[in-house]
Write an enzyme that holds these catalytic residues in place. Structure first.
Site, PDB file in Angstrom:
ATOM      1  N   LYS A 116       0.805  -1.216   0.000  1.00  0.00           N
ATOM      2  CA  LYS A 116       0.000   0.000   0.000  1.00  0.00           C
ATOM      3  C   LYS A 116       0.840   1.269   0.000  1.00  0.00           C
ATOM      4  O   LYS A 116       0.459   2.300  -0.509  1.00  0.00           O
ATOM      5  CB  LYS A 116      -0.919  -0.004   1.228  1.00  0.00           C
ATOM      6  CG  LYS A 116      -1.906   1.156   1.281  1.00  0.00           C
ATOM      7  CD  LYS A 116      -2.838   1.013   2.464  1.00  0.00           C
ATOM      8  CE  LYS A 116      -3.838   2.149   2.532  1.00  0.00           C
ATOM      9  NZ  LYS A 116      -3.231   3.435   2.874  1.00  0.00           N
TER      10      LYS A 116
ATOM     11  N   TRP B  50      -3.625  17.865  -3.349  1.00  0.00           N
ATOM     12  CA  TRP B  50      -2.532  16.975  -3.754  1.00  0.00           C
ATOM     13  C   TRP B  50      -1.563  17.697  -4.686  1.00  0.00           C
ATOM     14  O   TRP B  50      -0.355  17.555  -4.583  1.00  0.00           O
ATOM     15  CB  TRP B  50      -3.099  15.716  -4.429  1.00  0.00           C
ATOM     16  CG  TRP B  50      -2.042  14.718  -4.809  1.00  0.00           C
ATOM     17  CD1 TRP B  50      -1.423  13.804  -4.009  1.00  0.00           C
ATOM     18  CD2 TRP B  50      -1.454  14.552  -6.118  1.00  0.00           C
ATOM     19  NE1 TRP B  50      -0.494  13.076  -4.727  1.00  0.00           N
ATOM     20  CE2 TRP B  50      -0.499  13.512  -6.019  1.00  0.00           C
ATOM     21  CE3 TRP B  50      -1.662  15.169  -7.352  1.00  0.00           C
ATOM     22  CZ2 TRP B  50       0.252  13.075  -7.104  1.00  0.00           C
ATOM     23  CZ3 TRP B  50      -0.905  14.743  -8.446  1.00  0.00           C
ATOM     24  CH2 TRP B  50       0.038  13.694  -8.312  1.00  0.00           C
TER      25      TRP B  50
END
Length: 831
Positions: free
Chosen positions: A317, A684
């Site tokens: 992940k 982001w």
């Protein structure tokens, strides 16, 4: 002397130090050993520096100097001679006199110009006793004479010459009074320092690049503030932090007592829709939101995040520090070890596991008498119970404190836990994804005398001790919770606890530093607490109550604390409300529900999303129908939030492949479905500036009427509480308990654990128990395969279907890309 001063410096009950030493011992080494903030005499170099620079509000004037100034009348324009006044006091006196307008000269008793200077001085200050060979006639008639010499008892000494009416005034008791005044000032200053202070936060500037570099490149490009500077900016005191390197610090729990009367700020939870295996960016949204609030809207805010397990970090992940221009820095430190909390949990957990097997072995191979003699040995001719053994005796109803007075029956009850090995629920843990530890056999060495049993390892963050760390409210509360942990049942079906094993105190010692939250910062220099990291599919999936409580005090009444719950709102958020809020007593103000076009397309019927594999074209090209069909999952998660009566703001985490039409469609459907607002977020790629609209929406939502309520009453039977979660949150038709699960429910109810909240362990990839069922499944029966209890953490956790508590490594784990530069010691390839 210096050692004693250093000891008193660190004593939190001592707010001021005054030195009364022989003159020969007043060295700079001694004077500067005193902490400036505790320097009542005002003679340390730091204090004198402030005084010389005129920063009178930041320093204390030395008592002798205060006394001299009190005795001198108007000296503006007059000539003051200092004789034999040396060192720190001399420097301080000269500085204060000059500030009052005096012309100051200094000399010693043997100086050839002494007579001339004495004849012209309007005031003379003696720092030591006047030698006999200095005649009084040298002093200018009518001049004020002040003696600072130690040992003079009377206040005035006449020189006894008729033609010179000058009298010598000594500072004596006046200097003592001035020192007392300094002590009062110091205490007032200390009391003021304990009050809540407004933040003086200096945010870091961002210069986002396009295309957006890797997370680690972005992290490295920013220079973080020293953590002690950040701590001071947000009102933490020096003795409230324990620094780990340059960018991390533990925060002591004493802050909660200091700020107990300070009103809390607003409490915001970031949750999400049912995610893809890639994650939808809840941590990134959390960080972007606080960067927007603090760095761009000038509103105090704190992010409270979980510490990531190293299992996913080296597995598939990746990290959990956020991403892009909305992350915690330094991100490699965040993702690797941090301040060692998970290692402390691993050590504590495995100590319990070792104690269980060792106790079974010793009970099986020794008589009652032999066990008793070893458990309560004679030491230096004396035999006594330890405190934890006395507590066990009281629980057994044996009210004796002398080991020699127990009967054989009482000795047998005391020494034998009679653990039933088949009921042991406590497993060993390791913070690595190691699939081959999912089922193991222990006790195969000859020394274990044939006591072999099947066991397993869990990932460290699945340990009950991790859940306890996340839910505890104090060191005392943690000790009590650790003692209550049920590790097995005895032969009569009664619970055996860590307290019975005698290991509680040792666990508390191992966890004494882990209980303190870790302070870090975002890319824009705003504060972050990183603390605890329970998984949300097998535990309650939230960071610590303590971090939230401390942050809520620090941000102030108008500030915001933003914390994140793991996985979808059906798991992490439900547990946040029903478990964490019950433990903390805190009431949430707003829920931010994170969604992505990518995940909505998957719920609308898009192809499977697999970590590590390229996304199919359905996810990279505009497809309004897929988005519209998938919004059913978003609508369901909004409805789940509304069950708890908290306003919800949808944050659409925008990816570069999302089209404007797709973004507009999601926001429109979200608002029509009951969200207070729905906002596209670009943190982001742009940092806090890209989340300003989200921050503004959250601020407005926090002012809405809040009718927060729990989903169920704790008084309901265990099965009924499970059913309420299954039907109201997951949308199940009903539940079905296996015989094993039913038997455990009956046992826990009989043992008195029926009034605990429920922590469902189920897949995060679907609202149902079947990961492949996307969107909003209905009409399914939720299978409960087993029911376990974390009594120390304070919840019952049913296992839905098959749940693994030990992840495995993929074919190509992340560790293939991670490396260390042996010259610079920089980590490479970490996301």
């Amino acid at each position: 002397i210096v050692s004693e001063i250093l000891r008193l410096n660190e004593d939190p009950n001592v707010q001021g130090l005054a030195l009364d030493l022989p003159e020969s011992l007043y060295s700079s080494k001694v004077l500067n050993a005193v902490k400036p903030e505790k320097d009542v005499d005002g003679l340390s170099s730091v204090n004198l520096g402030h005084l010389v620079h005129g920063d009178v509000c930041d320093c204390l004037v030395p008592p002798t100097v205060c006394a001299v100034m009190e005795l001198l009348e108007d000296i503006d324009g007059k000539k003051v001679l200092l004789v034999g006044v040396r060192g720190a006091e001399g420097a301080a006196l000269q500085s204060v006199l000059r500030r009052e307008g005096a012309a100051v000269l200094s000399c010693h008793w043997k100086a050839p110009q002494l007579q001339s200077e004495l004849c012209h001085a309007d005031a003379v200050v003696f720092g030591s006793m006047k030698p006999d060979d200095v005649p009084v006639s040298w002093v200018k008639p009518g001049a004020t004479i002040i003696s600072c010499a130690r040992g003079l008892l009377s206040e005035e000494h006449s020189y006894g010459q008729q033609n010179n009416p000058a009298a010598e005034k000594t500072v004596g008791s006046l200097a003592v009074a001035m020192r007392m005044q300094n002590m009062v000032k110091n205490m007032e200053r200390w009391i003021q320092s304990q009050q809540y202070r407004k933040w003086d936060l200096h945010c870091l500037k961002l210069q986002p690049l396009s295309p957006v570099p890797s997370d680690i490149e972005i992290s490295r490009a920013q220079s973080p503030k020293a953590v002690d500077v950040l701590a001071k900016e947000i009102g933490l005191l020096t003795d409230e932090i324990e620094i780990y390197g340059q960018t991390k610090a533990k925060v002591r729990l004493s802050l909660l007592e200091r700020l107990k009367d300070q009103p809390d700020g607003k409490y915001v939870l970031v949750a999400g829709i049912t995610p893809t295996p890639l994650g939808e960016g809840k941590s990134t949204v959390t960080v972007g939101l606080v960067q927007a609030l603090t760095a761009h809207l000038n509103i105090n805010s704190f992010a409270c995040l979980r510490q990531p397990s190293q299992g996913p970090t080296f597995g598939v992940k990746g990290g959990a520090a956020g991403g892009g221009y909305a992350q915690v820095i330094p991100m490699e430190e965040f993702n690797l070890h941090l301040t060692g909390d998970i290692h402390a949990i691993t050590a504590a957990n495995n100590l319990v596991a070792a104690a269980i097997d060792a106790r079974i072995l010793h009970e099986n191979t020794q008589s009652d008498k032999s066990l008793y003699n070893r458990l309560v040995p004679v030491v230096n001719g004396m035999r006594g119970f330890s405190a934890i053994q006395l507590a066990r005796l009281r629980r057994l109803g044996i009210n004796k404190t002398d080991p020699e007075t127990l009967t054989e029956e009482e000795i047998s009850k005391f020494v034998r836990l009679n653990i039933d090995p088949s009921t042991i629920t406590w497993q060993r843990v390791v913070d690595t994804n190691d699939r081959f530890l999912r089922k193991i056999t222990v006790g195969q060495a000859n020394t274990e005398k044939g006591f072999v049993r099947q066991a397993q390892f869990d990932i460290a963050v699945a340990s009950e001790i991790m859940a306890i760390l996340a839910l505890t409210t104090s060191l005392q509360d943690m000790k009590e919770r650790l003692g209550k942990m049920v590790v097995a049942n005895d032969q009569k079906g009664e619970p055996v606890t860590a307290e019975d094993l005698g290991v509680t105190g040792a666990l508390a010692v191992l966890m004494k530093d882990a209980i303190k939250p870790t302070l870090m910062q975002t890319l824009e220099g705003t504060p972050v607490f990183v603390h605890a990291g329970p998984f949300a599919n097998i535990a309650h999936g939230n960071s610590s109550v303590l971090a939230d409580k401390i942050a809520l005090k620090l941000v102030g009444e108008k500030g915001f604390v933003v914390t994140e719950a793991g996985f979808g709102a059906d798991i992490g958020m439900e547990k946040f409300f029903n478990i964490k809020c019950r433990a903390s007593g805190l009431v949430p103000s707003v829920v931010v529900l994170v969604a992505t076009v990518r995940a909505l397309k998957m719920h609308g019927g898009g192809p499977n999303v697999t970590a590590g594999a390229p996304l199919k074209k359905e996810y990279t090209e505009e497809n309004l129908q897929l988005v519209a069909d998938g919004c059913c999952n978003l609508q369901k998660q909004i409805q789940i939030t509304q069950l708890f009566g908290v306003p919800v703001v949808v944050a659409l985490n925008v990816f570069k492949t999302d089209s404007p039409a797709e973004v507009d469609l999601v926001c429109k459907i979200a608002k029509e479905s009951g969200a207070f607002d729905a906002v596209p977020c670009y943190h982001w790629s742009a940092g806090g500036r890209g989340a300003i609209k989200l921050a503004q929406a959250v601020e407005k939502a926090a002012n809405q009427k809040n009718s927060f309520k729990y989903l169920y009453s704790l008084e309901l039977p265990i099965v009924e509480k499970i059913r309420i979660i299954a039907q109201k949150v997951y949308g199940a038709q009903d539940i079905e308990l296996s015989p094993v699960a039913q038997s455990q429910v009956d046992r826990y109810s009989r043992q008195g654990f029926g009034n605990l909240p429920i922590c469902m362990a189920k897949t995060h990839l679907s609202l149902s128990h079947q990961p492949e069922r996307k969107g909003v499944p209905t009409g399914f029966i939720l299978p409960i395969s087993d029911v376990r209890a974390s009594i120390g953490a304070g919840f019952i956790y049913p296992l839905v279907g098959t749940m693994s508590t030990m992840p495995g490594l993929p074919t190509r784990p992340c560790f293939y890309d991670i490396d260390l530069d042996p010259i610079t010691e920089q980590v490479k390839g970490l996301f």
